[in-house]
Design an enzyme around this catalytic site. Structure first.
Site, PDB file in Angstrom:
ATOM      1  N   LYS A  47      34.940 -26.683  33.149  1.00 43.00           N
ATOM      2  CA  LYS A  47      35.567 -27.551  32.177  1.00 43.00           C
ATOM      3  C   LYS A  47      36.036 -26.773  30.966  1.00 43.00           C
ATOM      4  O   LYS A  47      36.781 -27.283  30.134  1.00 43.00           O
ATOM      5  CB  LYS A  47      34.544 -28.616  31.719  1.00 43.00           C
ATOM      6  N   GLY A  48      35.578 -25.528  30.881  1.00 45.82           N
ATOM      7  CA  GLY A  48      35.805 -24.744  29.666  1.00 45.82           C
ATOM      8  C   GLY A  48      37.255 -24.541  29.297  1.00 45.82           C
ATOM      9  O   GLY A  48      37.594 -24.421  28.128  1.00 45.82           O
ATOM     10  N   GLU A 103      41.602 -19.316  32.040  1.00 42.37           N
ATOM     11  CA  GLU A 103      40.153 -19.344  31.818  1.00 42.37           C
ATOM     12  C   GLU A 103      39.833 -19.334  30.329  1.00 42.37           C
ATOM     13  O   GLU A 103      40.636 -18.889  29.509  1.00 42.37           O
ATOM     14  CB  GLU A 103      39.511 -18.107  32.466  1.00 42.37           C
ATOM     15  N   ASP A 104      38.655 -19.818  30.000  1.00 40.84           N
ATOM     16  CA  ASP A 104      38.216 -19.790  28.608  1.00 40.84           C
ATOM     17  C   ASP A 104      37.697 -18.416  28.220  1.00 40.84           C
ATOM     18  O   ASP A 104      38.104 -17.845  27.223  1.00 40.84           O
ATOM     19  CB  ASP A 104      37.148 -20.871  28.359  1.00 40.84           C
ATOM     20  N   ASP A 107      33.076 -12.931  30.778  1.00 39.67           N
ATOM     21  CA  ASP A 107      31.874 -12.298  30.231  1.00 39.67           C
ATOM     22  C   ASP A 107      31.508 -11.124  31.137  1.00 39.67           C
ATOM     23  O   ASP A 107      31.979 -10.010  30.941  1.00 39.67           O
ATOM     24  CB  ASP A 107      30.780 -13.371  30.146  1.00 39.67           C
ATOM     25  N   LYS A 135      34.694 -10.473  26.671  1.00 37.84           N
ATOM     26  CA  LYS A 135      33.641  -9.638  26.073  1.00 37.84           C
ATOM     27  C   LYS A 135      33.653  -8.307  26.802  1.00 37.84           C
ATOM     28  O   LYS A 135      33.063  -8.182  27.875  1.00 37.84           O
ATOM     29  CB  LYS A 135      32.272 -10.313  26.251  1.00 37.84           C
ATOM     30  N   PHE A 156      27.121 -15.079  21.848  1.00 39.40           N
ATOM     31  CA  PHE A 156      27.364 -16.334  22.562  1.00 39.40           C
ATOM     32  C   PHE A 156      28.171 -17.257  21.670  1.00 39.40           C
ATOM     33  O   PHE A 156      27.745 -17.620  20.576  1.00 39.40           O
ATOM     34  CB  PHE A 156      26.057 -16.998  22.990  1.00 39.40           C
ATOM     35  N   ASP A 163      31.021 -24.272  25.944  1.00 43.43           N
ATOM     36  CA  ASP A 163      29.827 -25.081  25.716  1.00 43.43           C
ATOM     37  C   ASP A 163      28.555 -24.268  25.670  1.00 43.43           C
ATOM     38  O   ASP A 163      28.482 -23.137  26.138  1.00 43.43           O
ATOM     39  CB  ASP A 163      29.675 -26.096  26.849  1.00 43.43           C
ATOM     40  N   ARG A 169      31.654 -28.373  23.007  1.00 46.28           N
ATOM     41  CA  ARG A 169      33.018 -28.124  23.488  1.00 46.28           C
ATOM     42  C   ARG A 169      34.066 -28.681  22.536  1.00 46.28           C
ATOM     43  O   ARG A 169      35.182 -28.194  22.485  1.00 46.28           O
ATOM     44  CB  ARG A 169      33.237 -28.804  24.851  1.00 46.28           C
TER      45      ARG A 169
HETATM   46  P1  IMP Z   1      30.989 -14.522  33.767  1.00 41.11           P
HETATM   47  O1  IMP Z   1      30.835 -14.804  35.218  1.00 41.11           O
HETATM   48  O2  IMP Z   1      29.789 -13.801  33.217  1.00 41.11           O
HETATM   49  O3  IMP Z   1      32.277 -13.809  33.414  1.00 41.11           O
HETATM   50  O4  IMP Z   1      30.928 -15.915  33.031  1.00 41.11           O
HETATM   51  C1  IMP Z   1      32.023 -16.710  32.858  1.00 41.11           C
HETATM   52  C2  IMP Z   1      31.640 -18.121  32.469  1.00 41.11           C
HETATM   53  O5  IMP Z   1      30.437 -18.149  31.722  1.00 41.11           O
HETATM   54  C3  IMP Z   1      32.690 -18.712  31.566  1.00 41.11           C
HETATM   55  O6  IMP Z   1      33.681 -19.388  32.302  1.00 41.11           O
HETATM   56  C4  IMP Z   1      31.885 -19.620  30.672  1.00 41.11           C
HETATM   57  O7  IMP Z   1      31.746 -20.901  31.253  1.00 41.11           O
HETATM   58  C5  IMP Z   1      30.516 -18.976  30.596  1.00 41.11           C
HETATM   59  N1  IMP Z   1      30.339 -18.156  29.375  1.00 41.11           N
HETATM   60  C6  IMP Z   1      30.301 -16.800  29.269  1.00 41.11           C
HETATM   61  N2  IMP Z   1      30.130 -16.399  28.006  1.00 41.11           N
HETATM   62  C7  IMP Z   1      30.073 -17.530  27.269  1.00 41.11           C
HETATM   63  C8  IMP Z   1      29.925 -17.780  25.838  1.00 41.11           C
HETATM   64  O8  IMP Z   1      29.827 -16.885  24.983  1.00 41.11           O
HETATM   65  N3  IMP Z   1      29.924 -19.086  25.481  1.00 41.11           N
HETATM   66  C9  IMP Z   1      30.045 -20.118  26.352  1.00 41.11           C
HETATM   67  N4  IMP Z   1      30.185 -19.934  27.687  1.00 41.11           N
HETATM   68  C10 IMP Z   1      30.202 -18.655  28.129  1.00 41.11           C
HETATM   69 MG    MG Z   2      30.333 -22.885  30.631  1.00 39.37          MG
END
Ligand code: IMP
Ligand code: MG
Length: 186
Positions: A47-48, A103-104, A107, A135, A156, A163, A169
């Site tokens: 939903k991000g 994408e939002d 990470d 990041k 974070f 969220d 959100r």
């Molecule tokens: P990844 O698989 O570690 O790249 O994580 C990606 C997903 O984790 C994103 O689509 C977000 O939903 C969530 N996420 C990662 N970092 C944050 C943050 O700082 N705040 C909120 N959600 C995050």
């Molecule tokens: Mg999330």
């Protein structure tokens, strides 16, 4: 009933709504150039990415189509599990289409690299990624993101669709969440 301002749990505002809009307009111009004369399908990751999709799609001065996918990698914690599940698949066939994932945040990159592999196997004409935040210190896997809104430190963040445990959100900009909110209670 206690009335608490949703901004009260932020230690600082990282990027304001206005700054996000300026950056999204810049990226929209880039995308218009890169896809000039071509069709474009935006795939938002629920939903991000809802806020990014709403603003980015309206910043684009070209025809686009939109579809949505929901995947889960986080649960309610602040750490990536690396295990990705499809909660809602696309409604449309993407074979032969130019696809841009919206994408939002990226990470570890685990979610997006899994998602791009999954979508590549459906034979789109092209596949690229736009992530509003990234990041860089956290990248665990190779994942090519063609358009990045903001590179941020390893904190974070919440707001503008992002969220913590499904809340925050609806904050207009993006801020750093006070760690006391998610730190384990001793
Ligand atoms: P990844 O698989 O570690 O790249 O994580 C990606 C997903 O984790 C994103 O689509 C977000 O939903 C969530 N996420 C990662 N970092 C944050 C943050 O700082 N705040 C909120 N959600 C995050
Ligand atoms: Mg999330």
């Amino acid at each position: 009933m206690e009335l608490k301002d949703i901004n009260a749990d932020l230690t600082k505002i990282l990027v304001t709504q206005e700054e996000i809009h300026v950056r999204i307009e810049e990226i929209a111009r880039e995308v218009e150039r890169d896809y000039a004369g071509q069709d474009l399908l935006l795939i938002g990751v629920l939903k991000g990415a809802v806020m990014v999709m709403a603003d980015f799609s309206r910043a684009l001065l070209k025809h686009v189509t939109m579809d949505w996918m929901a995947v889960s990698s986080y649960g309610d914690s602040t750490r990536s599990s690396g295990v990705v599940r499809i909660l809602k698949d696309l409604d449309t066939d993407i074979a032969g289409k130019n696809v841009l994932i919206v994408e939002d945040i990226i990470d570890t990159g685990l979610t997006l690299s899994w998602l791009s592999e999954n979508l590549k196997s459906r034979n789109p004409a092209s596949l690229a990624i736009f992530s509003l935040f990234r990041k860089p210190e956290m990248l665990k896997v190779e994942c090519e993101v063609r358009y990045v809104g903001f590179d941020i430190a390893n904190e974070f963040i919440v707001g503008y669709g992002l969220d913590y445990a499904e809340e925050y959100r609806n904050i207009k900009g993006v801020g750093v969440l006070d760690p006391h909110v998610y730190a384990p209670k001793s």
